[in-house]
Design a protein around this motif. Sequence first.
Motif, PDB file in Angstrom:
ATOM      1  N   ALA A   1       0.754  -0.913   0.088  1.00 63.47           N
ATOM      2  CA  ALA A   1       0.072   0.048  -0.040  1.00 63.47           C
ATOM      3  C   ALA A   1       0.749   1.277  -0.009  1.00 63.47           C
ATOM      4  N   SER A   2       1.823   1.197   0.874  1.00 56.82           N
ATOM      5  CA  SER A   2       2.871   2.455   0.991  1.00 56.82           C
ATOM      6  C   SER A   2       3.481   2.750  -0.421  1.00 56.82           C
ATOM      7  N   ALA A   3       4.010   1.580  -1.195  1.00 58.71           N
ATOM      8  CA  ALA A   3       4.707   1.442  -2.483  1.00 58.71           C
ATOM      9  C   ALA A   3       3.512   2.057  -3.481  1.00 58.71           C
ATOM     10  N   THR A   4       2.409   1.793  -3.578  1.00 53.92           N
ATOM     11  CA  THR A   4       1.761   2.201  -4.491  1.00 53.92           C
ATOM     12  C   THR A   4       1.007   3.789  -4.049  1.00 53.92           C
ATOM     13  N   LEU A   5       0.982   4.165  -2.944  1.00 55.75           N
ATOM     14  CA  LEU A   5       0.539   5.569  -2.436  1.00 55.75           C
ATOM     15  C   LEU A   5       1.932   6.553  -2.836  1.00 55.75           C
ATOM     16  N   SER A   6       3.012   5.867  -2.388  1.00 54.43           N
ATOM     17  CA  SER A   6       4.226   6.643  -2.580  1.00 54.43           C
ATOM     18  C   SER A   6       4.507   6.754  -4.156  1.00 54.43           C
ATOM     19  N   SER A   7       4.353   6.066  -4.987  1.00 46.11           N
ATOM     20  CA  SER A   7       4.513   6.080  -6.425  1.00 46.11           C
ATOM     21  C   SER A   7       3.496   7.005  -7.098  1.00 46.11           C
ATOM     22  N   PHE A   8       2.411   6.925  -6.841  1.00 46.98           N
ATOM     23  CA  PHE A   8       1.323   7.951  -7.131  1.00 46.98           C
ATOM     24  C   PHE A   8       1.649   9.344  -6.665  1.00 46.98           C
ATOM     25  N   ALA A   9       2.001   9.662  -5.436  1.00 46.87           N
ATOM     26  CA  ALA A   9       2.307  10.874  -4.892  1.00 46.87           C
ATOM     27  C   ALA A   9       3.429  11.235  -5.965  1.00 46.87           C
ATOM     28  N   ALA A  10       4.434  10.529  -5.889  1.00 41.54           N
ATOM     29  CA  ALA A  10       5.664  10.806  -6.755  1.00 41.54           C
ATOM     30  C   ALA A  10       5.380  11.454  -8.102  1.00 41.54           C
ATOM     31  N   ILE A  11       4.381  10.741  -8.981  1.00 40.93           N
ATOM     32  CA  ILE A  11       4.106  11.003 -10.124  1.00 40.93           C
ATOM     33  C   ILE A  11       3.498  12.361 -10.255  1.00 40.93           C
ATOM     34  N   VAL A  12       2.444  12.547  -9.321  1.00 40.39           N
ATOM     35  CA  VAL A  12       1.650  13.710  -9.363  1.00 40.39           C
ATOM     36  C   VAL A  12       2.521  14.982  -9.029  1.00 40.39           C
ATOM     37  N   SER A  13       3.360  14.634  -7.907  1.00 34.33           N
ATOM     38  CA  SER A  13       4.287  15.747  -7.531  1.00 34.33           C
ATOM     39  C   SER A  13       5.189  16.210  -8.753  1.00 34.33           C
ATOM     40  N   LEU A  14       5.786  14.974  -9.173  1.00 32.04           N
ATOM     41  CA  LEU A  14       6.719  15.577 -10.383  1.00 32.04           C
ATOM     42  C   LEU A  14       5.990  16.313 -11.279  1.00 32.04           C
ATOM     43  N   ALA A  15       4.917  15.833 -11.810  1.00 33.45           N
ATOM     44  CA  ALA A  15       4.131  16.451 -12.743  1.00 33.45           C
ATOM     45  C   ALA A  15       3.948  18.153 -12.379  1.00 33.45           C
ATOM     46  N   GLY A  16       3.380  18.141 -11.449  1.00 33.33           N
ATOM     47  CA  GLY A  16       3.209  19.699 -10.649  1.00 33.33           C
ATOM     48  C   GLY A  16       4.668  20.569 -10.712  1.00 33.33           C
ATOM     49  N   ALA A  17       5.760  19.839 -10.023  1.00 35.61           N
ATOM     50  CA  ALA A  17       6.906  20.530 -10.041  1.00 35.61           C
ATOM     51  C   ALA A  17       7.503  20.622 -11.422  1.00 35.61           C
ATOM     52  N   TYR A  18       7.262  19.956 -12.388  1.00 35.33           N
ATOM     53  CA  TYR A  18       7.779  20.052 -13.615  1.00 35.33           C
ATOM     54  C   TYR A  18       7.074  21.223 -14.326  1.00 35.33           C
ATOM     55  N   ALA A  19       5.627  21.355 -14.251  1.00 38.92           N
ATOM     56  CA  ALA A  19       4.952  22.536 -14.624  1.00 38.92           C
ATOM     57  C   ALA A  19       5.432  23.926 -14.054  1.00 38.92           C
ATOM     58  N   VAL A  20       5.503  23.858 -12.862  1.00 33.80           N
ATOM     59  CA  VAL A  20       6.146  25.129 -12.167  1.00 33.80           C
ATOM     60  C   VAL A  20       7.217  25.543 -12.547  1.00 33.80           C
ATOM     61  N   SER A  21       8.298  24.507 -12.756  1.00 35.04           N
ATOM     62  CA  SER A  21       9.657  24.734 -13.113  1.00 35.04           C
ATOM     63  C   SER A  21       9.568  25.466 -14.567  1.00 35.04           C
ATOM     64  N   GLN A  22       8.745  24.966 -15.340  1.00 32.92           N
ATOM     65  CA  GLN A  22       8.733  25.090 -16.747  1.00 32.92           C
ATOM     66  C   GLN A  22       8.343  26.628 -17.158  1.00 32.92           C
ATOM     67  N   LEU A  23       7.226  26.860 -16.085  1.00 35.28           N
ATOM     68  CA  LEU A  23       6.516  28.110 -16.466  1.00 35.28           C
ATOM     69  C   LEU A  23       7.097  29.162 -15.459  1.00 35.28           C
ATOM     70  N   PHE A  24       7.825  29.084 -14.602  1.00 38.33           N
ATOM     71  CA  PHE A  24       8.158  30.211 -13.735  1.00 38.33           C
ATOM     72  C   PHE A  24       9.907  30.259 -13.446  1.00 38.33           C
ATOM     73  N   GLY A  25      10.369  29.153 -14.281  1.00 37.51           N
ATOM     74  CA  GLY A  25      11.953  29.142 -14.335  1.00 37.51           C
ATOM     75  C   GLY A  25      12.632  28.937 -12.738  1.00 37.51           C
ATOM     76  N   ILE A  26      11.747  28.417 -12.014  1.00 38.61           N
ATOM     77  CA  ILE A  26      12.511  28.056 -10.772  1.00 38.61           C
ATOM     78  C   ILE A  26      12.987  26.756 -10.993  1.00 38.61           C
TER      79      ILE A  26
END
Length: 336
Positions: free
Chosen positions: A257-282
């Motif tokens: 359960a932890s691996a599933t939740l961590s993987s899903f959280a990592a994918i969502v966080s990576l997607a959000g982080a990539y979008a912010v990085s590309q949009l704002f240059g952080i």
Amino acid sequence: MWTTLITLAIGAFGAVAAFWLGIPAPFLTGPAFLVTLCGISGIRVAIPARLRDVIFLIIGTNMGTAVTPEAVATAGKWPLSLIILSLCILAIFLIGARLLQMWFGMDRMSALLTATPGHLSFVIGLTDDLKADISRVTLISSLRVLTLTLLVPFIAPLLTGEPLPRLAPATQPMALPALAAILILATALGLLFQRLRVPAALLLGGMAVSSLAHAFSITEGSVPQWLSLPAFATMGALIGTRFGGVSFRMLAQAMGASATLSSFAAIVSLAGAYAVSQLFGIPIVTVLIAFAPGGLETMMAMSVLLDANPAYVAAHHVFRLVFLTLVLPIVVSRNR
């Protein structure tokens, strides 16, 4: 007393071993891994609350030394970044809970509490009045925090294409009188935060006082490494103590359960982080640490170790806790 000394010795050995193996953020990841391993092997491990508070104070003070006018200049870009973070939190929370229900047979309430991306102490407090499997919720959530602590330093180089420093670049240490004054004021502010029930009160107190002192050029320089590095190693050991007394069988049952939740959280966080990085240059490393739904203290400490922007990271993790404090009771009440 002996348990604490043994825990600190294990953490110190883990930090040194990780450093010589070239592992990123060794003074955090090394102790976290080794103390966890010892804890589930039956060795008693513990960090007393008073030592924990001192460590939080030191780490918070060290974070504040990185608050420069250049770092604060990015603040104008943060509101949209916080909106994207909010969407990521809701996705991890609601979809993650659904995955736990469908794939691991968890009841709705336990799944919601387990999928909450952080704020574990608040989640545990809510379970007193709810019908939820508290032991399962706590174990899976703690595993998720440990997983993110160990994975973030390895994911970041894959995104940047460059190796991360094992240590943040060395800077001129603060004068001892200035450091002592900041620690005294930070302690007073941290105790006030505690009375107001602010999360990670002493850590945020240390960061607030240190940030103001450095932002207004009252003092300059960082916390000396002879003080900061042991603090980070103790923080890593503290993460590992959450698994003291947990058997391998209990761990194995929760890992799926932890691996599933961590993987899903990592994918969502990576997607959000990539979008912010590309949009704002952080820098992507900074955004990833800010978006990763780990413990507030852990991710803020990692922002220093990986030379990210502590002010940006702190703002996002504090916002995440406030957001969950407001949203979680509403969602829980609708599902009782």
